[in-house]
Write a protein that holds these residues in place. Structure first.
Motif, mmCIF file in Angstrom:
data_model
loop_
_atom_site.group_PDB
_atom_site.id
_atom_site.type_symbol
_atom_site.label_atom_id
_atom_site.label_comp_id
_atom_site.label_asym_id
_atom_site.label_seq_id
_atom_site.Cartn_x
_atom_site.Cartn_y
_atom_site.Cartn_z
ATOM 1 N N ALA A 133 -35.410 -0.063 51.568
ATOM 2 C CA ALA A 133 -36.362 -0.256 52.672
ATOM 3 C C ALA A 133 -36.223 0.849 53.705
ATOM 4 C CB ALA A 133 -36.129 -1.616 53.328
ATOM 5 N N ASN A 134 -34.987 1.269 53.951
ATOM 6 C CA ASN A 134 -34.751 2.315 54.933
ATOM 7 C C ASN A 134 -35.314 3.650 54.448
ATOM 8 O OD1 ASN A 134 -33.660 3.111 57.429
ATOM 9 N ND2 ASN A 134 -31.949 4.082 56.349
ATOM 10 N N THR A 135 -35.231 3.885 53.142
ATOM 11 C CA THR A 135 -35.810 5.101 52.579
ATOM 12 C C THR A 135 -37.339 5.065 52.723
ATOM 13 O OG1 THR A 135 -34.015 5.072 50.978
ATOM 14 C CG2 THR A 135 -35.842 6.565 50.516
ATOM 15 N N LEU A 136 -37.913 3.883 52.573
ATOM 16 C CA LEU A 136 -39.372 3.761 52.667
ATOM 17 C C LEU A 136 -39.862 3.745 54.121
ATOM 18 C CD1 LEU A 136 -39.903 0.881 50.066
ATOM 19 C CD2 LEU A 136 -40.795 3.204 49.808
ATOM 20 N N GLU A 144 -31.879 -1.932 63.025
ATOM 21 C CA GLU A 144 -31.517 -3.338 63.268
ATOM 22 C C GLU A 144 -32.651 -4.271 62.840
ATOM 23 O OE1 GLU A 144 -28.724 -5.536 63.741
ATOM 24 O OE2 GLU A 144 -28.295 -3.390 63.553
ATOM 25 N N THR A 145 -33.861 -3.914 63.284
ATOM 26 C CA THR A 145 -35.043 -4.717 62.948
ATOM 27 C C THR A 145 -35.256 -4.754 61.440
ATOM 28 O OG1 THR A 145 -36.058 -4.035 65.019
ATOM 29 C CG2 THR A 145 -37.531 -4.955 63.364
ATOM 30 N N LYS A 168 -33.134 -4.246 59.051
ATOM 31 C CA LYS A 168 -32.078 -5.023 58.406
ATOM 32 C C LYS A 168 -32.391 -6.518 58.463
ATOM 33 C CE LYS A 168 -27.922 -2.567 58.339
ATOM 34 N NZ LYS A 168 -27.007 -1.846 59.193
ATOM 35 N N ASN A 169 -32.851 -6.958 59.636
ATOM 36 C CA ASN A 169 -33.192 -8.377 59.791
ATOM 37 C C ASN A 169 -34.379 -8.778 58.929
ATOM 38 O OD1 ASN A 169 -31.213 -9.275 61.483
ATOM 39 N ND2 ASN A 169 -32.297 -8.599 63.326
ATOM 40 N N ILE A 170 -35.387 -7.914 58.880
ATOM 41 C CA ILE A 170 -36.568 -8.232 58.065
ATOM 42 C C ILE A 170 -36.153 -8.394 56.607
ATOM 43 C CG2 ILE A 170 -38.751 -7.313 57.177
ATOM 44 C CD1 ILE A 170 -39.253 -6.036 59.911
ATOM 45 N N VAL A 171 -35.312 -7.470 56.132
ATOM 46 C CA VAL A 171 -34.863 -7.529 54.735
ATOM 47 C C VAL A 171 -34.037 -8.794 54.489
ATOM 48 C CG1 VAL A 171 -33.300 -6.437 53.060
ATOM 49 C CG2 VAL A 171 -34.949 -5.045 54.315
ATOM 50 N N LYS A 172 -33.163 -9.096 55.437
ATOM 51 C CA LYS A 172 -32.288 -10.245 55.280
ATOM 52 C C LYS A 172 -33.078 -11.554 55.243
ATOM 53 C CE LYS A 172 -28.330 -11.831 57.593
ATOM 54 N NZ LYS A 172 -27.552 -11.732 58.826
ATOM 55 N N GLU A 173 -34.057 -11.648 56.151
ATOM 56 C CA GLU A 173 -34.861 -12.876 56.184
ATOM 57 C C GLU A 173 -35.792 -12.967 54.976
ATOM 58 O OE1 GLU A 173 -36.940 -13.211 59.888
ATOM 59 O OE2 GLU A 173 -35.089 -13.047 61.053
ATOM 60 N N THR A 174 -36.266 -11.822 54.513
ATOM 61 C CA THR A 174 -37.150 -11.830 53.332
ATOM 62 C C THR A 174 -36.394 -12.334 52.113
ATOM 63 O OG1 THR A 174 -38.428 -9.950 54.163
ATOM 64 C CG2 THR A 174 -38.527 -10.369 51.791
ATOM 65 N N LEU A 175 -35.193 -11.796 51.930
ATOM 66 C CA LEU A 175 -34.443 -12.070 50.699
ATOM 67 C C LEU A 175 -33.348 -13.097 50.946
ATOM 68 C CD1 LEU A 175 -34.289 -8.382 49.472
ATOM 69 C CD2 LEU A 175 -35.698 -10.214 48.523
ATOM 70 N N ASN A 176 -33.753 -14.291 51.319
ATOM 71 C CA ASN A 176 -32.753 -15.347 51.532
ATOM 72 C C ASN A 176 -32.588 -16.203 50.279
ATOM 73 O OD1 ASN A 176 -35.162 -16.634 51.605
ATOM 74 N ND2 ASN A 176 -34.734 -17.893 53.392
#
Ligand SMILES: *Cc1c(COP(=O)(O)O)cnc(C)c1O
Length: 434
Positions: A59-62, A70-71, A73-81
């Motif tokens: 995601a960071n590469t994209l 920070e944002t 990281k949170n989006i990815v974490k909440e997406t992939l729970n």
């Protein structure tokens, strides 16, 4: 980073604008201006990494130029729970189970990511409510509605054909309330789709409210789907499998899922080749044979989420390979199966191995059975849980199957819909009243 239109007749836009607009004004699809390669070291260390960490690197590469870490990281974490496990079925054949999310289909990944990204843009640009319009024949509506449920500043309108989706699918988007409104259209899926298209083209409506689309034409739904291809590779590495002959079979309809993986490959993901597996709606298969793209009206099949006669992401595949039929053929092969072949694959795989495929996964798995070489490792994408197609699957295997609690829970809610006749005038009147 900016995003250009595959039609090249409208200007490049920022990530935010590409996400909010969905489709480019010239009717093209947005593509990233640069596709950055991920350093090799990442692939060497992947076996040790959890899904969320892998997805964050991708995601960071994209999106790293446009969203603070920070944002993101949170989006990815909440997406992939939820997990996306790779399971061995037999010999050199695996399935990637994409159905452990809230609506038990792979569309959860893209929908959840897009919802959170839109929510983020809304937070930084207060006051403008975004309205997501989505037409569904069943699966997309549930993933989008559940993905966007409770996201501040975003309202979702799901249009679906009355009486033409399964009760469990209907329950997944009509019982949520909150910021989700289900519109029960007395017409067909095509009617719903043309109402949505009509709304995007209507100047008065667009002046009245900000409208966007949440199907796979939207980059925020489409690009994050590549996360799980990287994770599949990591899981093979952790299992100690050879990694230089990986083949991925993708059950394809609108071709968003496979196109995200093709971009992942350009970013360095070492997948040798892809199989685009079709049901009888085999426009892409025919294109591979003839070099001609000839969209047709769709045909109803038992793998109904792939009943697409004019795959919208085809434009992105052409763009990615500079319109070269030769290049496309060298990386992607095709397959096409009838309902009868899909049913037999599902039944035979179940009795031979004990693994229960869903009709979509069965299309991909069959293409591995037919086309995988002994020195290759094959991964078929299992895009939905078999219980989402309970009646079809029970008929095929002649056994009752258990419905996961998560799925059954949707049927306990209270249905609430707005009834709509399939005319633009009615739909417009409704939206203007919102
Ligand atoms: C949407 C869907 C597909 C097709 O995916 P595309 O990205 O449109 O090619 C396959 N299987 C299931 C279960 C789906 O819901």
């Amino acid at each position: 980073m900016n995003y250009y239109s595959t039609e090249h007749k409208s200007p490049s836009v920022s990530l935010r604008d590409a996400v909010v607009k969905g489709l480019a004004p010239d009717r093209g699809l947005y593509m990233p201006e640069q596709i950055h390669e991920i350093p090799k070291a990442f692939f060497n260390n992947m076996a040790e990494m959890p899904l969320q960490d892998i997805a964050y690197v991708v995601a960071n590469t994209l999106f790293g130029d446009d969203i603070d870490s920070e944002t993101l990281k949170n989006i990815v974490k909440e997406t992939l729970n939820f997990d996306i496990p790779l399971k061995k079925v037999e010999g050199n054949k695996y399935v990637l189970e994409l159905f452990h999310g809230p609506t038990l289909a792979f569309k959860d990944v893209g929908a959840r990511f897009m919802a959170r990204l839109l929510g983020h843009f809304n937070n930084t640009d207060k006051g403008k409510e975004v309205n997501v319009l989505v037409a569904t024949s069943g699966d997309t509506g549930s993933a989008v509605a559940n993905g966007f449920l409770g996201v501040p500043g975003v309202r979702v309108f799901v249009l679906y054909p009355k009486g033409k989706v399964s009760p469990i699918q209907e329950a997944q988007f009509t019982t949520l309330g909150n910021n989700i409104t289900a519109l029960e259209v007395s017409g067909t899926f095509d009617d719903c789709q043309s109402l949505v298209k009509g709304a995007f083209l209507d100047r008065e409506l667009n002046d009245h409210m900000m409208l966007t689309s949440a199907n796979s034409i939207n980059i925020a739904r489409f690009l994050p789907q590549m996360f799980y291809y990287f994770y599949a590779y990591a899981q093979l590495a952790a299992m100690g499998e050879p990694l230089d002959n990986i083949v991925v079979a993708v059950p394809s309809g609108n071709f968003g899922n496979i196109t995200s993986a093709l971009i992942g490959k350009k970013m360095g993901l070492p997948i040798k080749r892809f199989i685009a597996a079709n049901n009888r709606n085999d426009i892409f298969y025919q294109y591979l044979l003839s070099g001609k793209y000839e969209p047709k009206a769709s045909i109803a099949t038992i793998a109904n989420a792939m009943d697409v006669g004019a795959p919208s992401n085809f434009a992105r595949i052409l763009d990615l390979y500079g319109n070269s039929h030769e290049m496309i053929k060298s990386e992607i092969s095709g397959a096409t199966y009838t309902d009868d072949e899909i049913s037999r694959t599902l039944a035979e795989t179940y009795s031979r191995t004990g693994y229960l495929l869903d009709p979509h996964g069965a299309v991909a798995y069959r293409s591995l059975l037919d086309g995988l070489k002994p020195d290759e490792i094959g991964i078929a994408l299992e895009t939905a849980h078999p219980a989402k197609f309970k009646d079809t699957v029970e008929n095929i295997i002649g056994e009752k199957i258990t419905v996961p609690k998560k799925l059954a829970a949707f049927t306990h809610g209270v249905k609430s819909t707005v009834k709509l006749s399939p005319t633009m005038a009615c739909f417009k009147k409704f939206l203007l009243s919102q």
